[in-house]
Write a protein that holds these residues in place. Sequence first.
Motif, PDB file in Angstrom:
ATOM      1  N   LYS A  89       0.840  -1.200   0.000  1.00 50.92           N
ATOM      2  CA  LYS A  89       0.000   0.000   0.000  1.00 50.92           C
ATOM      3  C   LYS A  89       0.870   1.243   0.000  1.00 50.92           C
ATOM      4  CE  LYS A  89      -3.941  -1.986   2.438  1.00 50.92           C
ATOM      5  NZ  LYS A  89      -4.847  -1.820   3.581  1.00 50.92           N
ATOM      6  N   CYS A  90       0.409   2.244  -0.727  1.00 50.61           N
ATOM      7  CA  CYS A  90       1.094   3.540  -0.737  1.00 50.61           C
ATOM      8  C   CYS A  90       0.832   4.247   0.585  1.00 50.61           C
ATOM      9  CB  CYS A  90       0.575   4.415  -1.867  1.00 50.61           C
ATOM     10  SG  CYS A  90       1.126   3.910  -3.504  1.00 50.61           S
ATOM     11  N   ALA A  91       1.879   4.804   1.133  1.00 53.18           N
ATOM     12  CA  ALA A  91       1.725   5.638   2.327  1.00 53.18           C
ATOM     13  C   ALA A  91       1.089   6.961   1.896  1.00 53.18           C
ATOM     14  CB  ALA A  91       3.082   5.887   2.968  1.00 53.18           C
ATOM     15  N   PRO A  92       0.318   7.598   2.759  1.00 49.27           N
ATOM     16  CA  PRO A  92      -0.255   8.903   2.416  1.00 49.27           C
ATOM     17  C   PRO A  92       0.858   9.899   2.066  1.00 49.27           C
ATOM     18  CG  PRO A  92      -1.237   8.057   4.426  1.00 49.27           C
ATOM     19  CD  PRO A  92      -0.077   7.152   4.088  1.00 49.27           C
ATOM     20  N   THR A  93       0.601  10.726   1.054  1.00 47.76           N
ATOM     21  CA  THR A  93       1.571  11.728   0.607  1.00 47.76           C
ATOM     22  C   THR A  93       0.876  13.093   0.540  1.00 47.76           C
ATOM     23  OG1 THR A  93       1.055  11.177  -1.681  1.00 47.76           O
ATOM     24  CG2 THR A  93       2.952  10.069  -0.702  1.00 47.76           C
ATOM     25  N   PRO A  94       0.625  13.724   1.686  1.00 49.55           N
ATOM     26  CA  PRO A  94      -0.155  14.965   1.717  1.00 49.55           C
ATOM     27  C   PRO A  94       0.375  16.062   0.799  1.00 49.55           C
ATOM     28  CG  PRO A  94       0.257  14.173   3.938  1.00 49.55           C
ATOM     29  CD  PRO A  94       1.053  13.308   3.006  1.00 49.55           C
ATOM     30  N   THR A  95       1.682  16.231   0.690  1.00 48.74           N
ATOM     31  CA  THR A  95       2.195  17.323  -0.138  1.00 48.74           C
ATOM     32  C   THR A  95       1.886  17.123  -1.613  1.00 48.74           C
ATOM     33  OG1 THR A  95       4.368  16.258  -0.215  1.00 48.74           O
ATOM     34  CG2 THR A  95       4.051  17.938   1.470  1.00 48.74           C
ATOM     35  N   GLU A  96       1.865  15.881  -2.093  1.00 50.13           N
ATOM     36  CA  GLU A  96       1.530  15.645  -3.502  1.00 50.13           C
ATOM     37  C   GLU A  96       0.085  16.037  -3.800  1.00 50.13           C
ATOM     38  OE1 GLU A  96       3.789  12.208  -5.637  1.00 50.13           O
ATOM     39  OE2 GLU A  96       3.154  11.451  -3.677  1.00 50.13           O
ATOM     40  N   TRP A  97      -0.800  15.852  -2.839  1.00 42.42           N
ATOM     41  CA  TRP A  97      -2.219  16.168  -3.055  1.00 42.42           C
ATOM     42  C   TRP A  97      -2.516  17.657  -2.886  1.00 42.42           C
ATOM     43  CZ3 TRP A  97      -4.397  12.531  -5.622  1.00 42.42           C
ATOM     44  CH2 TRP A  97      -4.054  11.200  -5.415  1.00 42.42           C
ATOM     45  N   GLN A  98      -1.559  18.438  -2.392  1.00 40.67           N
ATOM     46  CA  GLN A  98      -1.766  19.881  -2.239  1.00 40.67           C
ATOM     47  C   GLN A  98      -1.537  20.628  -3.544  1.00 40.67           C
ATOM     48  OE1 GLN A  98       0.861  20.827   1.001  1.00 40.67           O
ATOM     49  NE2 GLN A  98      -0.468  19.881   2.528  1.00 40.67           N
ATOM     50  N   ALA A  99      -0.920  19.969  -4.527  1.00 43.29           N
ATOM     51  CA  ALA A  99      -0.650  20.586  -5.828  1.00 43.29           C
ATOM     52  C   ALA A  99      -1.915  20.582  -6.681  1.00 43.29           C
ATOM     53  CB  ALA A  99       0.472  19.826  -6.519  1.00 43.29           C
ATOM     54  N   GLU A 100      -1.863  21.292  -7.792  1.00 41.06           N
ATOM     55  CA  GLU A 100      -2.978  21.258  -8.751  1.00 41.06           C
ATOM     56  C   GLU A 100      -2.862  19.999  -9.599  1.00 41.06           C
ATOM     57  OE1 GLU A 100      -5.632  23.065  -8.884  1.00 41.06           O
ATOM     58  OE2 GLU A 100      -4.937  24.316  -7.260  1.00 41.06           O
ATOM     59  N   PRO A 101      -3.955  19.440 -10.003  1.00 41.35           N
ATOM     60  CA  PRO A 101      -5.339  19.880  -9.904  1.00 41.35           C
ATOM     61  C   PRO A 101      -6.046  19.433  -8.631  1.00 41.35           C
ATOM     62  CG  PRO A 101      -5.290  17.879 -11.162  1.00 41.35           C
ATOM     63  CD  PRO A 101      -3.857  18.198 -10.795  1.00 41.35           C
ATOM     64  N   TRP A 102      -5.315  18.661  -7.807  1.00 40.20           N
ATOM     65  CA  TRP A 102      -5.937  18.044  -6.638  1.00 40.20           C
ATOM     66  C   TRP A 102      -6.489  19.079  -5.671  1.00 40.20           C
ATOM     67  CZ3 TRP A 102      -6.219  13.899  -9.105  1.00 40.20           C
ATOM     68  CH2 TRP A 102      -5.147  13.408  -9.839  1.00 40.20           C
ATOM     69  N   ALA A 103      -5.782  20.196  -5.487  1.00 37.80           N
ATOM     70  CA  ALA A 103      -6.261  21.235  -4.567  1.00 37.80           C
ATOM     71  C   ALA A 103      -7.587  21.809  -5.061  1.00 37.80           C
ATOM     72  CB  ALA A 103      -5.213  22.328  -4.412  1.00 37.80           C
ATOM     73  N   SER A 104      -7.667  22.123  -6.346  1.00 40.09           N
ATOM     74  CA  SER A 104      -8.918  22.661  -6.908  1.00 40.09           C
ATOM     75  C   SER A 104     -10.048  21.646  -6.846  1.00 40.09           C
ATOM     76  CB  SER A 104      -8.721  23.091  -8.357  1.00 40.09           C
ATOM     77  OG  SER A 104      -7.866  24.191  -8.439  1.00 40.09           O
ATOM     78  N   LEU A 105      -9.703  20.386  -7.018  1.00 44.15           N
ATOM     79  CA  LEU A 105     -10.708  19.319  -6.988  1.00 44.15           C
ATOM     80  C   LEU A 105     -11.074  18.895  -5.570  1.00 44.15           C
ATOM     81  CD1 LEU A 105      -9.266  17.142  -9.877  1.00 44.15           C
ATOM     82  CD2 LEU A 105     -11.478  18.327  -9.890  1.00 44.15           C
ATOM     83  N   ASP A 106     -10.397  19.470  -4.574  1.00 42.82           N
ATOM     84  CA  ASP A 106     -10.604  19.086  -3.180  1.00 42.82           C
ATOM     85  C   ASP A 106     -10.499  17.564  -3.055  1.00 42.82           C
ATOM     86  OD1 ASP A 106     -11.072  19.446  -0.461  1.00 42.82           O
ATOM     87  OD2 ASP A 106     -13.245  19.310  -0.685  1.00 42.82           O
ATOM     88  N   PHE A 107      -9.437  17.021  -3.652  1.00 44.37           N
ATOM     89  CA  PHE A 107      -9.261  15.577  -3.701  1.00 44.37           C
ATOM     90  C   PHE A 107      -7.928  15.199  -3.070  1.00 44.37           C
ATOM     91  CE2 PHE A 107      -8.033  11.508  -5.427  1.00 44.37           C
ATOM     92  CZ  PHE A 107      -9.215  10.801  -5.390  1.00 44.37           C
ATOM     93  N   THR A 108      -7.969  14.234  -2.195  1.00 42.49           N
ATOM     94  CA  THR A 108      -6.772  13.692  -1.573  1.00 42.49           C
ATOM     95  C   THR A 108      -7.054  12.263  -1.147  1.00 42.49           C
ATOM     96  OG1 THR A 108      -5.127  14.016   0.177  1.00 42.49           O
ATOM     97  CG2 THR A 108      -7.398  14.573   0.718  1.00 42.49           C
ATOM     98  N   ILE A 109      -5.987  11.488  -1.002  1.00 40.02           N
ATOM     99  CA  ILE A 109      -6.097  10.158  -0.416  1.00 40.02           C
ATOM    100  C   ILE A 109      -5.267  10.211   0.854  1.00 40.02           C
ATOM    101  CG2 ILE A 109      -5.639   7.698  -0.682  1.00 40.02           C
ATOM    102  CD1 ILE A 109      -6.016   8.049  -3.701  1.00 40.02           C
ATOM    103  N   ASP A 110      -5.948  10.152   1.993  1.00 38.94           N
ATOM    104  CA  ASP A 110      -5.322  10.377   3.289  1.00 38.94           C
ATOM    105  C   ASP A 110      -4.910   9.117   4.043  1.00 38.94           C
ATOM    106  OD1 ASP A 110      -5.747  13.132   2.982  1.00 38.94           O
ATOM    107  OD2 ASP A 110      -7.749  12.989   3.842  1.00 38.94           O
ATOM    108  N   GLU A 111      -5.274   7.956   3.529  1.00 35.78           N
ATOM    109  CA  GLU A 111      -4.983   6.707   4.232  1.00 35.78           C
ATOM    110  C   GLU A 111      -4.169   5.784   3.327  1.00 35.78           C
ATOM    111  OE1 GLU A 111      -8.625   4.996   5.565  1.00 35.78           O
ATOM    112  OE2 GLU A 111      -9.227   6.788   6.644  1.00 35.78           O
ATOM    113  N   PRO A 112      -3.405   4.876   3.910  1.00 32.70           N
ATOM    114  CA  PRO A 112      -2.672   3.926   3.077  1.00 32.70           C
ATOM    115  C   PRO A 112      -3.641   3.175   2.153  1.00 32.70           C
ATOM    116  CG  PRO A 112      -1.960   3.754   5.355  1.00 32.70           C
ATOM    117  CD  PRO A 112      -3.169   4.655   5.344  1.00 32.70           C
ATOM    118  N   GLY A 113      -3.234   3.014   0.902  1.00 29.73           N
ATOM    119  CA  GLY A 113      -4.086   2.326  -0.057  1.00 29.73           C
ATOM    120  C   GLY A 113      -3.298   1.909  -1.279  1.00 29.73           C
ATOM    121  N   ARG A 114      -3.964   1.284  -2.203  1.00 27.88           N
ATOM    122  CA  ARG A 114      -3.317   0.764  -3.404  1.00 27.88           C
ATOM    123  C   ARG A 114      -3.516   1.658  -4.625  1.00 27.88           C
ATOM    124  NH1 ARG A 114      -4.935  -3.391  -0.238  1.00 27.88           N
ATOM    125  NH2 ARG A 114      -3.463  -5.101  -0.012  1.00 27.88           N
ATOM    126  N   THR A 115      -4.297   2.720  -4.513  1.00 31.94           N
ATOM    127  CA  THR A 115      -4.668   3.531  -5.666  1.00 31.94           C
ATOM    128  C   THR A 115      -3.692   4.660  -5.937  1.00 31.94           C
ATOM    129  OG1 THR A 115      -7.000   3.040  -5.266  1.00 31.94           O
ATOM    130  CG2 THR A 115      -6.521   4.904  -6.690  1.00 31.94           C
TER     131      THR A 115
END
Length: 130
Positions: free
Chosen positions: A54-80
Motif C-alpha cells: 500500500k502507498c503511504a499517504p503523501t499529503p504534499t503531492e495532493w496539495q498541488a494542482e489539480p488536486w487542490a482545486s478538486l478538493d481531492f486527496t487520499i489520506d490513508e494507506p491504499g493501493r490507488t
Amino acid sequence: FGAYLDKSKAIEVKLHANRLSKNAKVVHVETAAYPVASTGWVPAAACCGQPDQKCAPTPTEWQAEPWASLDFTIDEPGRTRIKYEGTAQAFTATAWADLDCDDAQDPDEIAVVRGGVKDGAPVPELEPAR
C-alpha cells in the motif's frame, strides 16, 4: 477465495474514481471550467514494495494542482494511484491499483473518468474497473 479478495481490493479504485468524478463536476459548476493540469501518477512512488503493498499517504503531492482545486486527496494507506490530464473543457483521470504487483494496468485494476461539457453543463463519465 483469491478472486474474491482481489475483487474487494478493486473497490478502492472505483470509490476514488467516483469521488473524483463528483468533485470535478462541482468544480465545473462553480467555475465553468475543469482544472487545467497534467500530472504523473500520484502518489509518485509505486505502492508495490511498500508495507502491505500500500502507498503511504503523501499529503504534499495532493496539495498541488489539480488536486487542490478538486478538493481531492487520499489520506490513508491504499493501493490507488491517480493521474490527471485536463483542459478547461475536458479531462481524463485514471485511477489504478496494481493489485497483483506486475506493473501492468489490467482492466480490473483501472477506472477512468472522462469529463466533458454538453450544453454548458459538466458531463463526467466513469468507466469503472471490471
